[in-house]
Design an enzyme around this catalytic site. Structure first.
Site, mmCIF file in Angstrom:
data_model
loop_
_atom_site.group_PDB
_atom_site.id
_atom_site.type_symbol
_atom_site.label_atom_id
_atom_site.label_comp_id
_atom_site.label_asym_id
_atom_site.label_seq_id
_atom_site.Cartn_x
_atom_site.Cartn_y
_atom_site.Cartn_z
ATOM 1 N N SER A 120 -26.230 7.364 18.933
ATOM 2 C CA SER A 120 -27.330 6.421 19.121
ATOM 3 C C SER A 120 -28.613 7.021 18.535
ATOM 4 O O SER A 120 -28.662 7.313 17.339
ATOM 5 C CB SER A 120 -27.473 6.079 20.604
ATOM 6 O OG SER A 120 -28.272 4.944 20.787
ATOM 7 N N ASP A 127 -21.990 -4.219 19.576
ATOM 8 C CA ASP A 127 -23.035 -3.331 20.087
ATOM 9 C C ASP A 127 -24.402 -3.992 19.973
ATOM 10 O O ASP A 127 -24.878 -4.256 18.868
ATOM 11 C CB ASP A 127 -23.010 -2.024 19.287
ATOM 12 C CG ASP A 127 -23.937 -0.960 19.844
ATOM 13 O OD1 ASP A 127 -24.767 -1.282 20.714
ATOM 14 O OD2 ASP A 127 -23.826 0.197 19.404
ATOM 15 N N HIS A 147 -21.572 -0.528 22.321
ATOM 16 C CA HIS A 147 -22.285 0.741 22.178
ATOM 17 C C HIS A 147 -21.536 1.909 22.799
ATOM 18 O O HIS A 147 -21.567 3.027 22.274
ATOM 19 C CB HIS A 147 -23.671 0.610 22.827
ATOM 20 C CG HIS A 147 -24.625 1.684 22.442
ATOM 21 N ND1 HIS A 147 -25.097 1.823 21.159
ATOM 22 C CD2 HIS A 147 -25.223 2.670 23.161
ATOM 23 C CE1 HIS A 147 -25.945 2.839 21.101
ATOM 24 N NE2 HIS A 147 -26.030 3.383 22.298
#
Length: 706
Positions: free
Chosen positions: A557, A643, A678
């Site tokens: 991320s 995501d 995610h």
């Protein structure tokens, strides 16, 4: 001049090449060209909820990349991946359980069955909480609910105050849009009425006839709080936030007396509260929003206790405020600000206030009684993680502590706040065996190029030499103030047992050295995060932990953005890079205010739509925009089709540009999860398979894959 390319440890064929379809973007009078903008599906909002709607040419490209990764990475590493998976699975007690949490007549707990992916929620009579074979009542079986679904995740699972109804939130796409269901515990029947399109968090009202829940708008932003009445199935809006840069959140006091509604960004917070038994709630404002002021309320006795950075309390302080008029003009310091000691959070039970602090990079628990007397719950190791949890109860003198270190599995204690004694309730079992004496944990303070020092936590096997020959996996995150604590991480032992040092860098952008450490790694100072990581790596080289070209960088991320930035800055340091759901198309994402997270992210990264300086700063480090013909190391890059945080097209565009601009470097592997978001694959074992691939790639990069 192009850097020298080293021989790759991977044998690869011809990789997929995405079509170039350049578009010109003009912004604040600055022009740029994006050749791979087309990989963003124009109907992306619907794709998040239903991946089958993905545009055919985009799907074909992603599937071609997945096929290439399977043929040239997954299949050749199959034996190692299987070994790593079995090792990591062997450290998990498959029939594990959580400790019971007592609430009134019942004790609630979760447990797992051998071979199953998801938890079972159960309860037993409170007086049987610690019996070997309590009279168990199964309330919810995640394995049954997940059957036939490629992705499955719970958010909140909460029983009603009268213990008759269980509400639970499920996402079966990975899009983080949750549906809330209601189960009558006496009959076992799930009601037909349900609430869709929620953020997944909710709280019960005091009388078990209503819940309060957070709604998402069409872009996925949590934007409003509704009261849902179970008797008539009607939801009534009680708060709405119209500013797209603010996200709405919901909580309840430990006492159960009040419900809190929050609206905030990364640098501003605003809270309201109302009585949990209110029939027609009228949320009362605590303090209006002010730039740079963050606060979090809790109820304690006849007052609120508030954790805040108001009045330049950079590392936070705790104040009190009367319930009748809780505005800032009535705030009184209870725990004054102490520079260098960051207050992370607090728990309030009837007679004690328990706060978690970070001092000298390590967490500690401080207990305060009604008379203002304090004591610290002490721990001995050089690096560790500890947390406190009051559970369901308010009128209690006991809290639960969870303690671990990189070498020591998690231990859970019940701690008596009055007697200052602790009872060990559970030690994490490692079925395949674990000897902490075989491992060494260290804490280094690496010198940064500007005179600061960067905390680095290391785990190595005691037999690993410190002569520069050992490879290192260097993990970091470095954003939003999130600090990666030195808790037990059993998967990393599979690297360490193969002679690899596992290291965690704590660069600016985290709060490892206090809140200022976070402030010094965001906005115009974001480059500090990247520089700190590189300087930490060079310190490990200088002190013979490893050498240049023997480090595998790892981050996900915002940590994936870090991986992209340091690959551009110092590619020679790395044998390989694992970038999980990486936030690498930073400039384009921060310029797209239709994305759910973009407006709330501007205080973290800057707003390139309105500020030319922000534009230039982000453009200067955005990994996608700074790809060049460098000697990049091999990279494994992952994404998730649904995501909502780092959209699938960011890693897809990045790898396409890497192949275009630096085709003779790498190789580069993209693996897009076509059924998840995610967090990657759902389920405790499926997630391990993804980690096994990451670790197998890392070990191949450094020649430890035999």
């Amino acid at each position: 001049m192009k850097d020298t390319v080293t021989v790759s440890p991977f044998k690869t064929g011809t990789p997929p090449r995405a079509a170039r379809k350049p578009i010109e973007i003009e912004q604040l009078g600055i022009k740029r060209t994006d050749a791979y903008h087309w990989l963003k599906d124009p109907d992306w909002q619907r794709v998040m909820k239903d991946p089958s709607r993905l545009q055919a040419d985009i799907r074909a490209y992603l599937e071609a990349e997945n096929a290439y990764t399977k043929t040239h990475l997954e299949d050749p590493l199959e034996t190692l991946r299987a070994s790593l998976f079995e090792e990591m699975r062997g450290r998990i007690k498959e029939d594990d359980f959580s400790l019971p949490q007592i609430d009134g007549p019942y004790a609630y707990f979760t447990r797992y069955l051998t071979g199953k992916e998801y938890p079972i929620l159960a309860r037993c009579p409170a007086d049987q909480a610690y019996k070997a074979a309590p009279d168990e009542e199964v309330l919810l079986d995640g394995n049954q609910l997940a059957e036939g679904k490629p992705y499955f995740a719970f958010n909140d699972i909460v029983h009603s105050p009268d213990h008759t109804i269980l509400a639970y939130a499920i996402d079966d796409q990975g899009s983080e849009f949750y549906t809330i269901y209601f189960k009558d515990l006496a009959s076992g029947a799930v009601r037909e009425a349900r609430i869709e399109g929620t953020h997944g968090d909710f709280v019960w009202g005091a009388h078990s006839d209503r819940i309060f829940w957070v709604a998402r708008n069409e872009t996925g932003r949590p934007c409003a709080v509704f009261m849902y009445t179970l008797s008539d199935g009607v939801s009534t809006e009680i708060y709405r936030e119209d500013d797209p840069s603010f996200f709405v959140s919901l909580g309840e006091s430990q006492s159960g007396a009040f419900i809190f509604i929050g609206a905030g960004t990364h640098v501003i917070s605003e809270w309201r509260f109302f009585a949990a038994d209110a029939v027609s709630p009228a949320p009362q404002l605590i303090a209006g929003r002010a730039l740079g002021v963050d606060y979090t309320p809790e109820h304690w006795g006849d007052q609120l206790v508030i954790l805040t950075n108001a009045d330049s309390a950079v590392d936070f302080k705790i104040v009190t405020a009367p319930l009748s008029d809780a505005g800032p003009e009535n705030w009184t310091d209870l725990v004054p600000h102490q520079a260098g000691t960051l207050i992370l959070g607090l728990e309030a039970v009837k007679s004690y206030l328990v706060r978690t602090e970070r001092k000298d990079g390590l967490p500690q628990i401080v207990v305060r009684d009604l008379g203002g007397n304090e004591h610290v719950i002490a721990f001995d190791e050089a690096a560790y993680n500890v947390s406190a949890d009051a559970g369901y109860l308010f009128d209690t003198d006991t809290i639960r502590l969870s303690y671990s270190s990189l070498t020591r599995p998690t231990e859970i204690y019940d701690y008596d706040l009055t007697d200052r004694t602790r009872v060990l309730r559970k030690t994490q079992t490692i079925p395949s065996g674990h000897d902490p004496g075989q491992y060494i944990t260290e804490r280094r303070m690496a010198p940064a190029r500007d005179g600061q020092t960067i905390p680095v936590t290391l785990l190595r096997h005691k037999s690993t030499p410190l002569d520069g020959s050992a490879p290192v996996m260097l993990y970091a995150y470095g954003a939003y103030g999130i600090t990666i604590d030195a808790g037990f991480h059993s998967p990393s032992l599979s690297l360490v047992d193969r002679g690899m040092i596992y290291a965690i860098a704590h660069p600016r952008g985290s709060m490892a050295k206090g809140y200022q450490w976070y402030l010094d790694g965001k906005l115009s100072l974001k480059e500090n995060t990247f520089n700190d990581y590189v300087d930490a790596a060079r310190d490990l080289i200088a002190h013979n932990y490893t050498q240049a070209g023997r480090i595998v960088g790892s981050g996900g991320s915002a940590g994936g953005l870090l991986m992209g930035a340091v690959a551009n800055q110092a590619p020679d340091l790395f044998a390989g890079i694992v970038a999980m759901v990486p936030f690498v198309d930073t400039l384009n994402t921060m310029s797209d205010d239709t994305l759910p997270l973009t407006p709330i992210e501007w205080p973290e990264w800057g707003n390139p739509l309105s500020d030319a300086d922000d534009y230039r700063i982000i453009a200067g480090y955005s990994p996608y925009d700074n790809v060049a013909d460098r000697a990049y190391p091999p990279m494994l890059i992952t994404g998730g089709i649904s995501d909502p945080r780092v959209t699938y097209w960011e890693p897809a565009k990045w790898i396409a540009k890497l192949r275009d601009e630096a085709p003779s470097s790498g190789p580069y592997f993209l693996k897009t999860n076509m059924e998840a978001g995610h967090g990657g694959a759902s389920g405790r074992f499926e997630a391990l398979k993804e980690r096994a691939l990451n670790y197998a790639f890392a070990l191949r990069c450094v020649g430890r894959d035999e």
